[in-house]
Scaffold this active site. Structure first.
Site, PDB file in Angstrom:
ATOM      1  N   GLY A  42       0.789  -1.227   0.000  1.00 17.06           N
ATOM      2  CA  GLY A  42       0.000   0.000   0.000  1.00 17.06           C
ATOM      3  C   GLY A  42       0.818   1.272   0.000  1.00 17.06           C
ATOM      4  N   ARG A 100     -11.199  23.533   7.403  1.00 20.68           N
ATOM      5  CA  ARG A 100     -12.222  23.828   8.406  1.00 20.68           C
ATOM      6  C   ARG A 100     -11.743  23.533   9.822  1.00 20.68           C
ATOM      7  NH1 ARG A 100     -17.023  20.785   5.193  1.00 20.68           N
ATOM      8  NH2 ARG A 100     -15.204  19.603   4.467  1.00 20.68           N
ATOM      9  N   LYS A 196     -28.652  31.277  10.417  1.00 25.03           N
ATOM     10  CA  LYS A 196     -28.911  29.903  10.850  1.00 25.03           C
ATOM     11  C   LYS A 196     -28.177  29.599  12.138  1.00 25.03           C
ATOM     12  CE  LYS A 196     -25.023  27.838   8.424  1.00 25.03           C
ATOM     13  NZ  LYS A 196     -24.543  26.974   7.347  1.00 25.03           N
TER      14      LYS A 196
END
Length: 314
Positions: A42, A100, A196
């Protein structure tokens, strides 16, 4: 047209090969020869198949899904080019992951956006080129040059061609007002804001609409559409409050989870995104995909020729 004695090369990982090919085509050079694969366990296998000595090398690699695989590919590409004696190694990151996570909101939270900046710098990047960071202050996490591009003019040109009358630009939250105002200035439209309250990660509750949207064509703009819950809920609120129709647009279409079916079945008339992140062809439906390749290509040439990048947006 690039002169043969000007050494500039563009390479790419596996994240968005068509975008890298389009950028290379825009500046009229072939895409650099390289191969990215996997060993049996991998681990990433990478080989650069041409000399880069003394060149300005640019790596195009948005950090989209699979995020961690694409980050590792980018770090290895930077290291390979640096060790091969490239004059500069410039990471072109159309979508910057972990943006974020740019501050601590709870005790013992990581600031992962800063960690990514440290990894890119430690790997040997000379410069970063990114588009529409979720948090602009991420530029300050780097101690190397950072060119921040915006996709708003590309989105604006699309709507200018539609010649929308009686339109209004809407920010899906208070934090996106600056972006909405920028688009509104291009389109010479007023703005409105959806106020909101976020009740949990990726979940929000619309409170009210600030602005007059009665009978108007609304254009909701955000930097990212992820699960699409916010944008769909906002569109429903706009229509319930009297909007005639709703368009949605963003720079980065992440579309995780059930985002694509949620958007496809929503009352949004059209979703306009850019190709910073590849969108599967079978899911285009009501989606319009705009290319950022000419903008990024021009920015790359300006960096290579030591000209101003900011002039692109004046």
């Amino acid at each position: 047209m690039v002169q043969k004695n000007n050494k500039i090369q563009i390479f790419t990982g596996a994240a968005n090969v068509p975008l890298a090919e389009e950028i290379a085509s825009c500046i009229e050079i072939p895409l650099g020869k390289g191969e990215v694969g996997r060993f049996s366990d991998g681990e990433i296998s990478l080989h650069i198949k041409e000399s880069v000595r003394g060149s300005d090398a640019f790596i195009v690699q948005p950090l989209c899904d699979p995020v961690n695989e694409n980050i590792m590919e980018l770090l290895i590409l930077i290291d390979a080019l640096k060790r091969a004696s490239a004059r500069s190694v410039n990471a072109v990151i159309p979508y910057y992951a972990y943006a974020r996570q740019d501050r601590k909101t709870r005790a013992r939270d990581p600031i992962t956006a800063k960690l990514i900046a440290d990894l890119l710098t430690a790997a040997g990047a000379s410069r970063i080129v990114a588009m529409d960071l979720h948090a602009g202050q991420i530029q300050g996490f780097f101690n190397i040059p950072f060119d921040h591009l915006t996709g708003v003019p590309i989105l604006a040109n699309y709507f200018i061609k539609k010649k929308i009358s009686n339109g209004i630009v809407v920010s899906p939250d208070l934090g996106g007002v600056t972006r909405a105002r920028e688009l509104a200035d291009y389109l010479e439209m007023p703005i409105a804001v959806i106020d909101k309250k976020r009740v949990a990660p990726n979940e929000s509750e619309v409170m009210n609409i600030i602005g007059d949207i009665e009978g108007k064509t609304t254009i909701v703009i955000d930097d990212i559409i992820d699960t699409a819950g916010t944008i769909v809920q906002g569109a429903e609120a706009l229509l319930e409050s009297g909007a005639r129709e709703v368009y949605a647009c963003c720079t980065h279409g992440l579309f995780s989870g059930q985002a694509l079916p949620r958007l496809s079945s929503s009352k949004i008339k059209e979703i306009i995104i850019t190709n910073t992140i590849p969108l599967r062809d079978e899911n285009k439906g009501k989606f319009q995909v705009l290319s950022v390749a000419p903008l990024i290509g021009e920015a790359i040439m300006r960096i290579h020729e030591e000209r101003s990048v900011s002039e692109l947006f004046q």
